[in-house]
Enzyme design. Structure first.
Site, short mmCIF file in Angstrom:
data_model
loop_
_atom_site.label_atom_id
_atom_site.label_comp_id
_atom_site.label_asym_id
_atom_site.label_seq_id
_atom_site.Cartn_x
_atom_site.Cartn_y
_atom_site.Cartn_z
N SER A 84 0.80 -1.39 0.08
CA SER A 84 0.06 -0.01 -0.04
C SER A 84 0.91 1.10 0.09
O SER A 84 1.67 1.52 -0.97
CB SER A 84 -1.04 0.15 0.99
OG SER A 84 -2.10 -0.96 0.82
N HIS A 89 3.75 14.36 5.94
CA HIS A 89 3.59 15.82 5.81
C HIS A 89 4.11 16.40 7.00
O HIS A 89 3.58 15.99 8.09
CB HIS A 89 2.20 16.37 5.38
CG HIS A 89 1.52 15.66 4.28
ND1 HIS A 89 1.74 15.77 3.32
CD2 HIS A 89 0.51 14.57 4.43
CE1 HIS A 89 1.12 15.12 2.27
NE2 HIS A 89 0.33 14.37 2.93
#
Lengths: 172, 172
Positions: A84, A89
């Site tokens: 996956s 961030h």
């Protein structure tokens, strides 16, 4: 040849509970890292390296990756793995990083990536929430239409881990 | 010059409630799409196109993207946007796609991307859970150390949307 991210229909490759016919196709750790080293959070090369290393450390196979430095602050990046993806961030100005660790199958453990990142980002404290994504009835091979299930929530620090919730297996 | 994914410290660029000094740096929609068109879910070019279009439709700025087809089934892909990222993993054999829509600031709305994807994937039904990531005290400019907050959960179909939970603003 790369395996698909959902390797096969072999139940042993899914997150099967011995007494259950409900499996989840994916494990998703939503991680919040606080009081990190801001210089690390703002260095795109270091972030790419530690995210790649985290993927490998947890047993994943890296397929693609993309990282980007924003002006004046911040890095965003994603490692697509056979199982996956891992995404980050960073907000260096707040010492904060939001991280997603999404894996399928039992060949890798996203919690290992979480522990690795907490150390390498020099995070003073952190939380993770583990969600089950994609519930399936193994007997019928049909998807169970529902929101994610919350498997566990933990706060961790360099001093160790502490359970902050006990909603294991609860649907929310 | 690209803007940072956390544009500036201007409160109007954050998800500020008028009566609150707590803001969230990110909005994260976890979406589950069911009964999708399997041919679409297994076509890497179509998935890349619709994810890119979804990013643009919701007001985001595309920075990077990577998509990958797995053998024999499945597509994984990520669009890094100035405002964070959109990610998808498909299981064509089950008609299922797990999607994450993570945005920062008020310049784009991940719900628009969700609606766009539900239509383009021909999803018979879908769920989304909207989470708040990265809570910050605007007055002190300090992060609030906590797990994500659940803002809303919705089930949607081609017939329209229905609220399945009322946990708006609840911390979990």
């Amino acid at each position: 040849m790369l395996l698909p991210h959902q390797p096969e229909r072999d139940p042993t490759e899914l997150n099967v509970k011995p007494d259950s016919t409900v499996v989840n196709l994916g494990r998703h750790l939503l991680a919040e890292f606080y009081d990190c080293n801001s210089n690390i959070l703002n260095n795109v090369q270091i972030i790419e390296d530690v995210m790649t290393e985290a993927a490998i450390a947890c047993g994943a196979t890296v397929v693609e990756k993309r990282f980007h430095h924003f002006s004046p602050f911040g890095v965003s990046g994603v490692v697509i793995i056979s199982e996956s993806h891992l995404a980050i961030h960073t907000w260096p100005e707040y010492g904060y990083a939001a991280v997603d660790l999404f894996t399928c199958g039992n060949s890798c453990d996203p919690k290992v990536a979480y522990d690795y990142l907490q150390e390498k980002l020099h995070a003073g404290s952190a939380f993770y929430s583990e969600l089950k994504r994609g519930l399936m009835n193994l007997g019928t091979q049909k998807m169970i239409e529902s929101p994610f299930h919350l498997e566990a929530q933990m706060a961790t620090s360099t001093a160790g881990a502490a359970v902050i919730g006990s909603q294991k297996g609860e649907e929310i």
